[in-house]
Design an enzyme around this catalytic site. Structure first.
Site, PDB file in Angstrom:
ATOM      1  N   HIS A 105       0.498  -1.152   0.011  1.00  0.00           N
ATOM      2  CA  HIS A 105       0.313   0.098   0.055  1.00  0.00           C
ATOM      3  C   HIS A 105       0.850   1.058   0.072  1.00  0.00           C
ATOM      4  CE1 HIS A 105      -4.282  -2.261   0.804  1.00  0.00           C
ATOM      5  NE2 HIS A 105      -3.133  -3.231   1.600  1.00  0.00           N
ATOM      6  N   THR A 146      -8.712   6.078  -1.651  1.00  0.00           N
ATOM      7  CA  THR A 146      -9.953   5.774  -1.455  1.00  0.00           C
ATOM      8  C   THR A 146     -10.731   6.691  -1.576  1.00  0.00           C
ATOM      9  OG1 THR A 146     -10.175   5.425   0.777  1.00  0.00           O
ATOM     10  CG2 THR A 146      -9.306   3.279  -1.050  1.00  0.00           C
TER      11      THR A 146
END
Ligand code: GPQ
Length: 832
Positions: free
Chosen positions: A374, A673
């Site tokens: 990530h 996101t």
């Protein structure tokens, strides 16, 4: 393992099926029953929390039939179970989401109203489980929603932190952290499974001896054993009749008292032991993207990984005695490297405790595990000081060494004589202090490695994992992140959801590509005005909350320009500030300047030890104080820092945005996101070509996206050629004016020193190129202002954003994981 008591009823696997009506009358009855039997309260004396608890228990009861049926899948040999290992699950409040997903919203609302209460009030009562920091934890929560919705047997495994992410207060403009006591009033959603508990060893040393058959046996003699107890939370899929399982581990002392110590009269020492054991799951570390860590954090990681793997092995043995087939029972996804000890722990369990040979164990370990990366920030890659690792996990260090020895043999065969490569790929870093490199462990121990957006995966292959990519390119794939449209539209933006469903039907909730049907409404004036009405109502609601929480009055007619996310230099909240300062100066210089009114809203937590991030929060609040009260600005600009940004507040904020700020330095944000949540709620994005912004722009169309700034290649080139932020400062008068104002003490009551560290950082280092992107950002913001004046056209763009965001549903992401990584069949949506 199987201590089921045989009774006349034990042949019934479908449960005894008590009738639990879901109509209003049945719900009304059930709430009153729980108030009586569970909360032991008379209606006349019940608090709002009593009612919330009673309602939640009534809802949970109604999830149990589906849940018990779903749990049965774990025993079905035909179904592979997805095991999502994550140190964080940032779930957000359960009640509203469960009512939506199970279809009980209307009945619950009516039942609650028939009792003289409002559902809204009870929803507000829930303390959200903040068991995560930011994007990574929230992604895990969206994935649980999609797994259940797509009817994929799955278990989310994690840690039941007693204190989740801190609550943020703003005092005198500074962030102040307070403990998150989310369990204070009880948690109606979890079920403690006292009987599902495992022992976890820590510390000590290993010993070798030959057993009776002359085989080498290894004994790990720990100094400490801790017990992990399962706490289960049901996760409702959207109308799928499947309820997923989130299993979080709480640490406990194996024995509450050390009786030897107790008998010797050392009462406090005896209780000490218990305190230490329980401290493992006490608190979430509040850093997103951590660097070199602390012993307790390593203990947390090992603790939850060990409990989870022991649990999976138990489940597997219910299906088959052959652990060589473990990979047919489970596909394990490691959410970043926090659970990467799973590679070594699975090897230990298989080899030391279940007697598999090394090669067989390694084969099944690798084919079970997969790793999601990530971040590209090198300083955020986890590594553990070798000595610390050895002290806590002596046996695992031996296993890591053995994995490394075999792996480096392969590397030197593939690249003879390439010592530098060997040193880079080793699981042990040896340049200046020794460390165990968790990303290398995860990469070597997995059959699949994925990034979280197309650009991120490409950069992973070129930079942080380049050596691994070159050696095993077939392991790499991309799965672009997604968010669940259930929580992020249906629940948080009911007005928009209703308008969409009235126009194109309800299928979009599970088939968001159907949102495309909205495109033809983009030319329908009455639809556009309904669209505007929804957005305006959301803005008014946010404005009311802003007034209540900050005392600042904002104009719902103004452009709501919002940046909410963790505070980080790479996310560049300070670039946003430079724009605000420039507008401020333009208005001061020319009171007639044509600048459409804007409300700048910031929100986000800073890691408690991240000085610069905390200074940025202070600066936002300081600028707000000056700008908001300047009579010459006269309300044309407002700056708000919305305190305590979390899932609950996000549900209010995303639907109210006109403009979404996604302005990280290109190449630094793995995906993002929040960018998806904004756009799915009709905000337009101003952003760099970074993370998933790239794909969002591709989908919504470049004419519906405000792009600015250097791209990743240009960023790298500029850095390579030598970046001098001072030159941008010298050459751009408006930029100079903005920075000088901060430097002068204008925003710090004359204290010129207060923001000096931030100013110096920008002028002499500016690692994230804020000054280099400033002018491009400003010009782009002018295009935003121009576009916002043409409200009709803006609304068209807003509709088109929503219409084209289907790709970013987490259902799509989960389907890709199933196909590319887990090899789990995709089942048709219920009830086909
Ligand atoms: N992210 Cl490594 C976190 O929230 N915490 C972390 O420790 C790491 C990454 C974020 C990342 O910054 C975002 O770009 C992603 O969208 C998000 O993970 C989910 O993938």
């Amino acid at each position: 393992a199987n201590n089921t008591v045989k009774t006349a009823a034990s042949s019934q696997t479908q449960g005894h099926n008590p009738r639990r009506g879901v109509g209003t009358a049945a719900m009304n009855r059930a709430i009153l029953d729980h108030l009586h039997f569970t909360m032991a309260r008379l209606p006349a004396l019940a608090s709002r929390n009593d009612w919330y608890m009673a309602l939640s228990h009534a809802v949970r009861d109604r999830m149990l039939d589906d849940w018990l049926a779903s749990l049965h899948h774990f025993r079905n040999k035909e179904l592979k179970v997805v095991s999502y290992l994550s140190a964080e699950f940032l779930l957000g409040p359960h009640l509203g989401n469960n009512l939506i997903n199970t279809g009980m919203w209307d009945a619950a609302r009516d039942a609650v109203e028939s009792l003289g209460l409002t559902l809204e009030d009870l929803l507000r009562q829930e303390e959200e489980p903040g068991l995560g920091n930011g994007g990574l934890g929230r992604l895990a929560a969206c994935y649980l929603d999609s797994l259940a919705t797509l009817r994929i047997p799955s278990i989310g495994y994690g840690i039941r932190y007693e204190f989740g992410i801190f609550d943020q207060l703003i005092r005198d403009g500074w962030q102040v952290e307070t403990a998150d006591k989310w369990l204070k009033f009880g948690n109606p959603w979890e079920i403690c499974r006292s009987e599902i508990a495992y022992e976890v060893k820590m510390g000590g040393h290993t010993e070798y001896h030959h057993d009776a058959d002359g085989r080498l046996a290894i004994a790990w003699l720990p100094v400490k054993v801790i017990k992990g107890v399962a706490y289960d939370t049901p996760i409702a899929g959207y109308r799928s009749r499947i309820t997923g399982l989130l299993r979080l581990w709480k640490s406990e002392a194996v024995e509450s008292f050390n009786f030897q110590a107790f008998n010797a009269g050392e009462y406090y020492h005896a209780v000490d032991e218990k305190v230490v054991s329980e401290s493992i799951t006490k608190v979430l570390y509040p850093n997103d993207e951590p660097g070199v860590g602390k012993l307790l954090r390593l203990a947390q990681q090992y603790f939850f990984v060990s409990c989870s793997l022991q649990d999976m092995i138990r489940v597997h043995l219910l299906r088959s005695p052959r652990l060589e087939e473990f990979d047919q029972t489970f596909a394990v996804q490691m959410n970043d490297t926090h659970p990467s000890l799973a590679v070594a722990e699975l090897m230990r369990l298989l080899v030391d405790e279940h007697g598999l040979g090394w090669d067989a164990a390694w084969k099944v370990t690798r084919s079970t595990m997969a790793y999601t990366n990530h971040t590209l920030l090198p300083e955020a890659l986890e590594k553990w000081p070798l000595q610390l690792f050895a002290n806590l996990l002596p046996r695992h260090l031996e296993i890591v060494y053995e994995i490394n020895r075999r792996f480096l043999d392969e590397v030197s065969q593939a690249y003879p004589g390439d010592q530098a490569r060997l040193a880079r790929m080793s699981l042990i870093e040896e340049t200046g202090g020794k460390f165990v490199r968790m990303a290398n462990l995860a990469s070597v121990g997995s059959h699949a490695i994925n990034g979280v957006a197309h650009l991120h995966t490409e950069l992973l292959k070129e930079t942080v994992l380049a050596d691994f990519y070159q050696m095993t390119p077939g392991k790499f794939c991309n799965v672009t992140n997604g968010v669940t449209p259930r929580r992020w539209v249906l629940l948080s933006n009911p007005g928009l959801a209703r308008l969409i469903s009235e126009s194109i039907g309800e299928e979009w909730v599970t088939a968001p590509e159907k949102l495309r049907k909205l495109e033809r409404f983009a030319s329908d004036p009455s639809f556009l005005s309904a669209w505007r009405w929804v957005k305006d109502a959301n803005k008014r609601a946010l404005a009311a909350t802003i007034l209540e929480r900050t005392g600042v009055t904002v104009d719902p007619e103004s452009l709501f320009d919002i940046q909410v996310k963790r505070i980080h230099e790479y996310k560049r909240q300070h670039l946003n500030l430079l724009h605000i300062l420039t507008l401020y100066h333009r208005i001061k210089r020319d009171p007639g300047a044509q600048i459409p009114p804007r409300t700048f809203i910031f929100g986000g937590k800073a890691a408690p030890g991240y000085f610069m991030a905390k200074l940025i929060i202070k600066l936002i609040n300081s600028v707000a104080e000056v700008v908001n009260t300047d009579p010459e600005v006269a309300g044309r600009l407002k700056v708000v820092f919305f305190p305590d940004f979390n899932v609950t507040n996000g549900q209010l904020i995303y639907p109210a945005a006109d403009l979404s700020e996604q302005i990280s330095t290109s190449g630094k944000e793995a995906s993002g996101t929040g960018n998806m949540k904004f756009s799915l709620n009709g905000a337009l994005t101003i952003g760099t070509l970074d993370g998933a912004n790239v794909e969002i722009r591709e989908e919504v169309g470049e004419e519906n996206f405000f792009l600015f700034g250097l791209n990743a290649t240009e960023v790298q080139a500029l850095k390579k050629s030598g970046y001098h932020p001072g030159r941008f400062y010298e050459e751009d008068g408006e930029l100079r004016e903005a920075i000088d104002a901060v430097r002068s003490g204008l925003f710090s009551h004359g204290d010129a020193g207060l923001f000096q560290p931030l100013v110096d950082h920008l002028l002499y280092d500016d690692e994230y190129l804020a000054l280099a992107d400033y002018r491009s950002y400003l010009e782009c913001q002018e295009r935003v202002s121009t576009a916002f004046r043409q409200r009709e056209l803006w609304s068209v763009k807003s509709v088109l954003n929503v219409a084209r965001m289907g790709k970013f549903s987490s259902d799509r992401s989960i389907r890709e994981y199933c196909e590319k990584i887990w090899k789990v069949p995709i089942r048709p949506p219920f009830p086909h």
